[in-house]
Design an enzyme around this catalytic site. Structure first.
Site, short mmCIF file in Angstrom:
data_model
loop_
_atom_site.label_atom_id
_atom_site.label_comp_id
_atom_site.label_asym_id
_atom_site.label_seq_id
_atom_site.Cartn_x
_atom_site.Cartn_y
_atom_site.Cartn_z
N HIS A 120 13.59 -25.90 9.04
CA HIS A 120 13.33 -24.47 8.88
C HIS A 120 13.34 -24.02 7.42
O HIS A 120 12.91 -22.91 7.10
CB HIS A 120 14.29 -23.62 9.72
CG HIS A 120 15.71 -23.61 9.25
ND1 HIS A 120 16.66 -24.47 9.72
CD2 HIS A 120 16.35 -22.81 8.36
CE1 HIS A 120 17.83 -24.21 9.15
NE2 HIS A 120 17.66 -23.20 8.32
N ASP A 151 15.54 -30.24 13.67
CA ASP A 151 15.64 -29.36 12.50
C ASP A 151 15.89 -30.16 11.24
O ASP A 151 16.68 -29.78 10.37
CB ASP A 151 16.74 -28.30 12.69
CG ASP A 151 16.60 -27.17 11.66
OD1 ASP A 151 15.47 -26.94 11.19
OD2 ASP A 151 17.61 -26.53 11.33
N GLY A 221 22.02 -19.45 3.52
CA GLY A 221 21.83 -20.06 2.21
C GLY A 221 22.38 -21.46 2.14
O GLY A 221 22.08 -22.20 1.20
N ASN A 222 23.17 -21.87 3.13
CA ASN A 222 23.70 -23.23 3.17
C ASN A 222 22.73 -24.22 3.81
O ASN A 222 23.02 -25.41 3.88
CB ASN A 222 25.03 -23.29 3.93
CG ASN A 222 26.22 -22.87 3.10
OD1 ASN A 222 26.81 -21.82 3.35
ND2 ASN A 222 26.56 -23.66 2.11
N SER A 223 21.60 -23.75 4.31
CA SER A 223 20.66 -24.62 5.02
C SER A 223 20.29 -25.85 4.22
O SER A 223 19.91 -25.74 3.05
CB SER A 223 19.38 -23.86 5.35
OG SER A 223 19.57 -23.03 6.45
#
Length: 480
Positions: A120, A151, A221-223
């Site tokens: 994503h 993902d 924001g940690n993705s």
């Protein structure tokens, strides 16, 4: 679990963020403080900032005005005016989408420029820019492979001698073990948060499964960032959080490296994730027993651990091996199973054609079977990335029962419509494709070939709906 459904699953992608990971010191004596500075120092250089840009596009959208026909045509389209646009005001128009920029993080997994991140983070991107944490150098990146269900995505930059992270075996991770999550939450770059492994093999709805749960703070924001152990080794890729507000409340989830490593290998070798299917639907035995007790039914399966089989998919691996509804799978390849997420985690590491040994109970008696896992098309072939991906569907050959019921001898059933050209053309789930551009569709390979050879980038599809009604669609492979 019922309370969980009230929460919102928030994917941790945010504008202008990065994510990183870090290793920690060696094990210390029980009861002593844990020094995590080594882990942070070692892992931060391996985490990068990824900027994703989606260019402005012209899209066709549907809108509905129930009064439009009556005000624009006093006869409401009775004499044919507005035909094809009426039906309660349903119309189409073209709109210009704005240019969008978003950001996330990735983890360098090899010195020659391979970086793993979340799907994503890069999905739909027209441009990808990677910024290194160590020297702030920027590189353009290309997507090697991506998979929505897990993902995960693998991207590549043209660089050498990069600080690659060490990948550990997440099967060795223990509940209660200290971990670090490193990233760029809420725009705060190079942030390190600490916590413990709260649980393993968590099943998170459709798709991503067998997750590592941690109470290390994970926010938007940690993705794509790293979850690391106290030795600074990667044990998971941070992917999502459970929250009522969209910010951390103590429940973060990471994709374990057993799945991440397989995805990396698949993307490099085949360009797409090789998904093996066991061919069952079910639940934890304990959950099944609880549900039956609520209904007033007494159930004795001979165990309170394992996977209860609620349905066996026709022509699947389990069906071929003789498993039946009501059986209880207790172990796979010698690994004892307590919950469904453990089974999903093991199967996620396999490829179509792999064999697994399953022990199960039937009427409280233990049996053993060897299953040959299949792909989503119902065979054991390795699936390679092909032009057919533009269609955005999953298909499989029709089953014997479908042939008998619909009085057909061949066809491809549409299992999923994920987007893409088939969705644009209105092809629904369940539709059986029999002929494309005058070519019979007996296998997935037939569909691949006809897409590659399509003249004028157009497919004329003929087939049959589940009701028995025949129909067809025209699919344009390129934007007009």
């Amino acid at each position: 679990m019922p309370a969980m459904y009230l929460m919102v699953i928030a994917f941790s992608a945010a504008s202008c963020n990065k994510t990183q990971a870090a290793p920690a010191t060696a094990a210390v004596a029980p009861g002593q403080p844990v020094d995590l500075t080594y882990a942070a120092e070692k892992s931060l250089p391996a985490v990068v900032y990824i900027k994703s840009v989606t260019n402005s596009k012209v899209q066709t959208v549907e809108y509905n005005d129930p009064f439009e026909d009556f005000f624009s045509d006093p006869f409401g389209g009775f004499f044919g005016r507005g035909q094809g646009q009426g039906n309660g005001g349903g119309r189409k128009r073209q709109v210009q989408t704005p240019k969008r920029a978003a950001a996330g993080s990735g983890v360098i997994v090899s010195a020659d420029g391979y970086i793993v991140t979340n799907n994503h983070v890069v999905d739909g991107a027209d441009e990808l820019t990677v910024t290194l944490n160590e020297n702030s150098k920027e590189y353009s990146a290309r997507i090697i492979g991506a998979d929505k269900a897990t993902d995960l995505a693998l991207i590549k930059i043209d660089a050498k001698n990069l600080p690659a992270i060490v990948i550990a075996n997440s099967d060795d991770v223990k509940v209660g073990e200290w971990v670090l999550a490193v990233g760029n939450p809420l725009g705060l770059n190079n942030t390190v948060t600490a916590g413990i492994v709260s649980a393993k093999a968590r099943t998170m709805g459709q798709g991503v499964s067998s997750m590592i749960q941690t109470d290390a703070a994970i926010n938007q924001g940690n993705s794509g960032g790293a979850l690391v152990n106290t030795r600074g080794e990667l044990i998971g890729i941070n992917a999502m959080l459970y929250s009522q507000t969209g910010s951390n409340i103590g429940y973060g989830f990471a994709i374990p490296t057993t799945i991440v490593q397989k995805a990396i290998d698949d993307f490099k070798k085949y360009g797409t994730y090789q998904r093996a299917m066991i061919g069952i639907k079910g639940s934890d035995v304990s959950n099944y027993v609880d549900v039956e007790k609520e209904k007033g039914n007494e159930v004795d399966l001979g165990t309170m651990e394992g996977i209860y089989i609620a349905e066996v998919v026709e022509d699947g691996a389990a069906a071929d091996a003789g498993l039946q509804k009501g059986d209880v799978i207790t172990s796979i390849d010698g690994k004892k199973l307590k919950q469904f997420g453990e089974l999903q985690g093991i199967i996620a590491q396999k490829r179509p054609g792999d064999k697994v040994v399953v022990k199960y109970l039937r009427n409280k008696k233990e049996k053993t079977a060897t299953l040959t896992l299949k792909n989503e098309q119902g065979n054991t072939k390795v699936v390679k990335n092909a032009d057919v991906d533009v269609l955005g569907i999953d298909v499989r050959p029709v089953t014997d029962s479908q042939k008998k019921q619909l009085e057909i001898s061949y066809g491809l059933e549409v299992l999923k419509v994920n987007g893409g050209k088939m969705k644009d053309a209105g092809v629904p789930k369940g539709f059986i494709i029999q002929v494309v551009n005058d070519q019979p569709m007996r296998s997935f390979d037939d569909l691949q070939e006809v897409v590659k050879d399509a003249k004028d980038q157009m497919l004329v599809i003929k087939g049959i709906f589940p009701t028995g009604k025949r129909g067809g669609f025209v699919v344009y492979l390129q934007n007009e």
